[in-house]
Design a protein around this motif. Structure first.
Motif, PDB file in Angstrom:
ATOM      1  N   UNK A  60      18.270  85.537  38.574  1.00  0.00           N
ATOM      2  CA  UNK A  60      19.245  85.082  37.577  1.00  0.00           C
ATOM      3  C   UNK A  60      19.896  83.795  38.065  1.00  0.00           C
ATOM      4  N   UNK A  61      20.507  83.073  37.140  1.00  0.00           N
ATOM      5  CA  UNK A  61      21.198  81.828  37.448  1.00  0.00           C
ATOM      6  C   UNK A  61      22.593  81.899  36.832  1.00  0.00           C
ATOM      7  N   UNK A  62      23.592  82.303  37.626  1.00  0.00           N
ATOM      8  CA  UNK A  62      24.943  82.491  37.075  1.00  0.00           C
ATOM      9  C   UNK A  62      25.502  81.204  36.463  1.00  0.00           C
ATOM     10  N   UNK A  63      26.120  81.367  35.310  1.00  0.00           N
ATOM     11  CA  UNK A  63      26.725  80.285  34.518  1.00  0.00           C
ATOM     12  C   UNK A  63      25.687  79.302  33.990  1.00  0.00           C
ATOM     13  N   UNK A  64      24.414  79.571  34.187  1.00  0.00           N
ATOM     14  CA  UNK A  64      23.374  78.652  33.752  1.00  0.00           C
ATOM     15  C   UNK A  64      23.312  78.530  32.238  1.00  0.00           C
ATOM     16  N   UNK A  65      23.172  77.315  31.770  1.00  0.00           N
ATOM     17  CA  UNK A  65      23.047  77.041  30.339  1.00  0.00           C
ATOM     18  C   UNK A  65      22.042  75.917  30.161  1.00  0.00           C
ATOM     19  N   UNK A  66      20.958  76.195  29.460  1.00  0.00           N
ATOM     20  CA  UNK A  66      19.918  75.207  29.202  1.00  0.00           C
ATOM     21  C   UNK A  66      20.060  74.738  27.765  1.00  0.00           C
ATOM     22  N   UNK A  67      20.115  73.417  27.550  1.00  0.00           N
ATOM     23  CA  UNK A  67      20.332  72.869  26.210  1.00  0.00           C
ATOM     24  C   UNK A  67      19.330  71.764  25.930  1.00  0.00           C
ATOM     25  N   UNK A  68      18.971  71.616  24.676  1.00  0.00           N
ATOM     26  CA  UNK A  68      18.215  70.435  24.257  1.00  0.00           C
ATOM     27  C   UNK A  68      19.161  69.245  24.202  1.00  0.00           C
ATOM     28  N   UNK A  69      18.669  68.082  24.614  1.00  0.00           N
ATOM     29  CA  UNK A  69      19.572  66.928  24.694  1.00  0.00           C
ATOM     30  C   UNK A  69      20.088  66.498  23.326  1.00  0.00           C
ATOM     31  N   UNK A  70      19.436  66.960  22.243  1.00  0.00           N
ATOM     32  CA  UNK A  70      19.928  66.620  20.912  1.00  0.00           C
ATOM     33  C   UNK A  70      21.276  67.270  20.578  1.00  0.00           C
ATOM     34  N   UNK A  71      21.716  68.190  21.429  1.00  0.00           N
ATOM     35  CA  UNK A  71      23.055  68.746  21.215  1.00  0.00           C
ATOM     36  C   UNK A  71      24.104  67.645  21.317  1.00  0.00           C
ATOM     37  N   UNK A  72      23.781  66.582  22.047  1.00  0.00           N
ATOM     38  CA  UNK A  72      24.649  65.408  22.101  1.00  0.00           C
ATOM     39  C   UNK A  72      25.470  65.326  23.374  1.00  0.00           C
ATOM     40  N   UNK A  73      25.694  64.090  23.861  1.00  0.00           N
ATOM     41  CA  UNK A  73      26.403  63.914  25.141  1.00  0.00           C
ATOM     42  C   UNK A  73      27.834  64.444  25.119  1.00  0.00           C
ATOM     43  N   UNK A  74      28.530  64.318  23.998  1.00  0.00           N
ATOM     44  CA  UNK A  74      29.911  64.797  23.962  1.00  0.00           C
ATOM     45  C   UNK A  74      29.970  66.309  24.103  1.00  0.00           C
ATOM     46  N   UNK A  75      29.128  67.021  23.365  1.00  0.00           N
ATOM     47  CA  UNK A  75      29.108  68.476  23.459  1.00  0.00           C
ATOM     48  C   UNK A  75      28.667  68.931  24.842  1.00  0.00           C
ATOM     49  N   UNK A  76      27.674  68.246  25.413  1.00  0.00           N
ATOM     50  CA  UNK A  76      27.187  68.613  26.749  1.00  0.00           C
ATOM     51  C   UNK A  76      28.278  68.395  27.784  1.00  0.00           C
ATOM     52  N   UNK A  77      28.988  67.281  27.706  1.00  0.00           N
ATOM     53  CA  UNK A  77      30.080  67.023  28.645  1.00  0.00           C
ATOM     54  C   UNK A  77      31.177  68.078  28.508  1.00  0.00           C
ATOM     55  N   UNK A  78      31.493  68.468  27.272  1.00  0.00           N
ATOM     56  CA  UNK A  78      32.534  69.478  27.085  1.00  0.00           C
ATOM     57  C   UNK A  78      32.096  70.829  27.659  1.00  0.00           C
ATOM     58  N   UNK A  79      30.834  71.178  27.481  1.00  0.00           N
ATOM     59  CA  UNK A  79      30.336  72.434  28.041  1.00  0.00           C
ATOM     60  C   UNK A  79      30.411  72.422  29.558  1.00  0.00           C
ATOM     61  N   UNK A  80      30.085  71.301  30.163  1.00  0.00           N
ATOM     62  CA  UNK A  80      30.235  71.194  31.617  1.00  0.00           C
ATOM     63  C   UNK A  80      31.703  71.295  32.015  1.00  0.00           C
ATOM     64  N   UNK A  81      32.574  70.691  31.206  1.00  0.00           N
ATOM     65  CA  UNK A  81      34.004  70.785  31.478  1.00  0.00           C
ATOM     66  C   UNK A  81      34.523  72.202  31.388  1.00  0.00           C
ATOM     67  N   UNK A  82      33.866  73.028  30.593  1.00  0.00           N
ATOM     68  CA  UNK A  82      34.244  74.434  30.479  1.00  0.00           C
ATOM     69  C   UNK A  82      33.667  75.280  31.612  1.00  0.00           C
ATOM     70  N   UNK A  83      32.876  74.670  32.489  1.00  0.00           N
ATOM     71  CA  UNK A  83      32.363  75.377  33.655  1.00  0.00           C
ATOM     72  C   UNK A  83      30.933  75.848  33.563  1.00  0.00           C
ATOM     73  N   UNK A  84      30.239  75.511  32.490  1.00  0.00           N
ATOM     74  CA  UNK A  84      28.832  75.893  32.384  1.00  0.00           C
ATOM     75  C   UNK A  84      27.973  75.006  33.289  1.00  0.00           C
ATOM     76  N   UNK A  85      27.018  75.613  33.968  1.00  0.00           N
ATOM     77  CA  UNK A  85      26.062  74.862  34.786  1.00  0.00           C
ATOM     78  C   UNK A  85      24.924  74.416  33.881  1.00  0.00           C
ATOM     79  N   UNK A  86      25.085  73.263  33.271  1.00  0.00           N
ATOM     80  CA  UNK A  86      24.203  72.824  32.193  1.00  0.00           C
ATOM     81  C   UNK A  86      22.957  72.133  32.742  1.00  0.00           C
ATOM     82  N   UNK A  87      21.814  72.567  32.255  1.00  0.00           N
ATOM     83  CA  UNK A  87      20.547  71.874  32.468  1.00  0.00           C
ATOM     84  C   UNK A  87      20.114  71.287  31.133  1.00  0.00           C
TER      85      UNK A  87
END
Length: 575
Positions: free
Chosen positions: A510-537
């Motif tokens: 398992x990969x705790x806090x792991x979150x894999x996203x397509x880049x089309x989700x957008x840089x602002x949303x991805x940055x906010x998810x990282x700010x919330x503590x998600x380990x975003x790939x």
């Protein structure tokens, strides 16, 4: 209309519809073509879970998940020095359930004979199908394993002395001949039902069962590097029957969402929806950071409950409690503004929550992608196929076949397929509800969905992807029910999934806090998810999921179909 993960299966199923077959005939024909067109993603020796609804009736579950053999026990695995069931090799084989389940569907709701159904698959087996890039990569990866340890697989898939390349045409005359022999057996029956019974008998206790069991009884290389004999017997195959079962269901915003019960993973989606029902619509847009955060956290809680309580091996699963409003409200209250790094199963009176051993696999090849990951050892995360069919009378089917991948275990000489490896999803821990136990089904990840409005089935959908299957389907449902997206828009929208769950596939990392996203989700949303503590790939723009769907509007009779552009193989067709 038809939609599936491979255009050849879609074409075959649609041909059946246009030649007078119904949705169930078409779905079965398409599944047999998938065995030939995507053998790295499913096979005759594997399993399936389906949902089928005759026009005007409620959906039922087609349970094509075979159980563990009678001699497959924790004690036997431990005696071999194993701490988990290997991800490749005959020891991980459950009783093959896919073909028996397709025969049950054809017998109970179809109209065509077996000989006509398998004509498409036989033709492709003899004349060949084109190899796509993913299939070619897998064959290249397993070439050393096949050459050194699985010579029957090498002879079947690499007859020219090398792994096929993308664009090559690959045949499987051995499987074509097996289908012909099964079709020959069917000609002895006096009527259609008897003819199908003859096919099933030949599969369960005739030449297929004999040759499969005899071949796997010799030790062969497994994913952990050891050589073991399988424990599957002819008696195991002879005693297995695919079954019709009642589904699990949760009503979300006036739509009944239908899944298989908790011997599989289907209720994970229902639990996540129950949790999310306690949030307002405007917060549940999957294309926003807040929506992605809430969906991810809901799935973390639902997956913790899956490990704690789901299974076919220990008492009753407390599903009524897990889907109750009171319990869902308690779980929803645990979701905060930041990503949780905890493993938090709920407390159910009278039950002891199983806590799995959680371990990471830093640098694991392809971790979190949901696509096949195969090393030279045979280790695989596996993957799956899916097909949906609806006809003009309103019959509808959604089937997710998987297992029996060409990289699962050595190909059986003369049969043209190999055994599956679904037992890798069991735990070698007696306290686990999904523990390995003789005669019990492993907890499968195969998870098709149906949507019902006002008592009428309006959509069937599904996707490959292991533990990601329900995670990729839930945003689709939210976009359809709340966002009013069209089916194709909902499939095309950006996808994501959490890896904060021990994988159902060996070696169960398992990969705790792991979150894999397509880049089309957008840089602002991805940055906010990282700010919330998600380990975003961040993955590619079109990299996650292979959803397909069909639907029918009961008020107008209008049919719809949609397929996934990701990977370039999915296709929807209709008339």
């Amino acid at each position: 209309m038809t939609a599936s993960t491979h255009w050849l299966a879609t074409g075959a199923a649609q041909s059946v519809l246009e030649r007078g077959g119904n949705a169930f005939d078409a779905a079965v024909a398409g599944c047999f073509v998938l065995h030939v067109a995507e053998p790295h993603l499913n096979g005759p020796g594997g399993d399936l879970v389906g949902l089928a609804a005759v026009a005007g009736r409620r959906p039922r579950v087609l349970a094509g998940q075979g159980p563990a053999p009678a001699s497959a026990s924790i004690a036997h695995m431990r005696a071999l020095g194993l701490t988990s069931v290997p991800g490749a090799g005959g020891l991980a084989a459950a009783v093959p359930g896919a073909v028996p389940a397709l025969l049950v569907l054809l017998r109970d709701h179809g109209t065509w004979d077996f000989t006509d159904i398998v004509e498409y698959a036989i033709d492709y087996a003899y004349n060949g199908v084109p190899v796509d890039a993913r299939w070619a990569d897998i064959l290249t990866t397993v070439e050393p394993l096949f050459r050194e340890h699985w010579p029957s697989s090498y002879a079947l898939w690499m007859p020219e002395g090398r792994a096929p390349r993308a664009g090559d045409i690959v045949t499987n005359p051995q499987w074509g001949r097996t289908l012909e022999r099964l079709a020959d057996a069917s000609r002895e029956g006096a009527n259609r039902r008897e003819r199908l019974a003859r096919v099933l008998a030949e599969w369960r206790e005739g030449f297929v069962a004999r040759e499969l069991v005899q071949f796997l009884s010799a030790p062969h290389r497994h994913a952990d590097g050891g050589d073991y004999a399988a424990v599957l017997t002819e008696a195991d195959l002879r005693s297995y029957d695919a079954t019709w079962e009642q589904p699990a269901m949760y009503s979300f915003r006036g739509v009944d969402v239908v899944k298989s019960a908790a011997w599989g993973s289907g209720p994970v989606l229902l639990q996540a929806l129950a949790i999310l029902s306690h949030f307002p619509d405007e917060e549940l847009d999957p294309s926003t950071a807040l929506g992605a955060h809430l969906i991810t956290e809901a799935f973390k809680l639902a997956f913790a409950d899956r490990e704690a309580y789901y299974g076919d091996s220990r008492g009753d699963v407390p599903l009524a409690t897990l889907l109750s409003e009171e319990y869902a409200r308690e779980r929803a209250a645990l979701i905060g503004n930041t990503a949780s790094d905890e493993w938090r199963p709920g407390v159910i009176p009278g039950y002891t929550a199983f806590l799995p051993a959680l371990h990471t696999a830093a640098g694991a090849e392809g971790a979190g992608t949901g696509e096949p990951t195969v090393r030279a050892s045979g280790e695989t995360r596996g993957d799956t196929c899916h097909i949906d069919v609806v006809d003009d009378e309103g019959n509808i089917a959604g089937i997710t076949p998987s297992g029996g991948w060409l990289q699962s275990s050595p190909a059986v000489p003369g049969l043209g397929f190999c055994a599956g490896t679904r037992l890798q999803m069991t735990w070698l821990d007696e306290s686990a509800p999904a523990a390995l136990r003789p005669g019990k089904r492993p907890r499968t990840t195969l998870s098709p969905t149906m949507l019902v409005r006002d008592g009428e089935v309006v959509e069937a959908l599904g996707t490959p992807g292991g533990d990601q299957q329900d995670q990729w389907q839930l945003p689709y449902i939210l976009r359809r029910v709340i966002g009013r997206y069209t089916p194709q828009q909902a499939i095309d929208a950006p996808a994501f999934h959490t890896t904060h769950v021990p994988s159902s596939f060996w070696p169960r990392a398992w990969e705790p806090r792991g979150l894999v996203v397509e880049d089309r989700l957008g840089p602002e949303a991805i940055d906010e998810l990282r700010g919330r503590g998600h380990a975003v790939t961040v993955g590619g723009p079109w990299s996650l999921g292979r959803l397909s769907a069909v639907g029918r509007d009961p008020s107008t009779g209008e049919l719809t179909a949609a397929a996934n552009p990701r990977g370039g193989l999915g296709y929807a067709a209709g008339r």
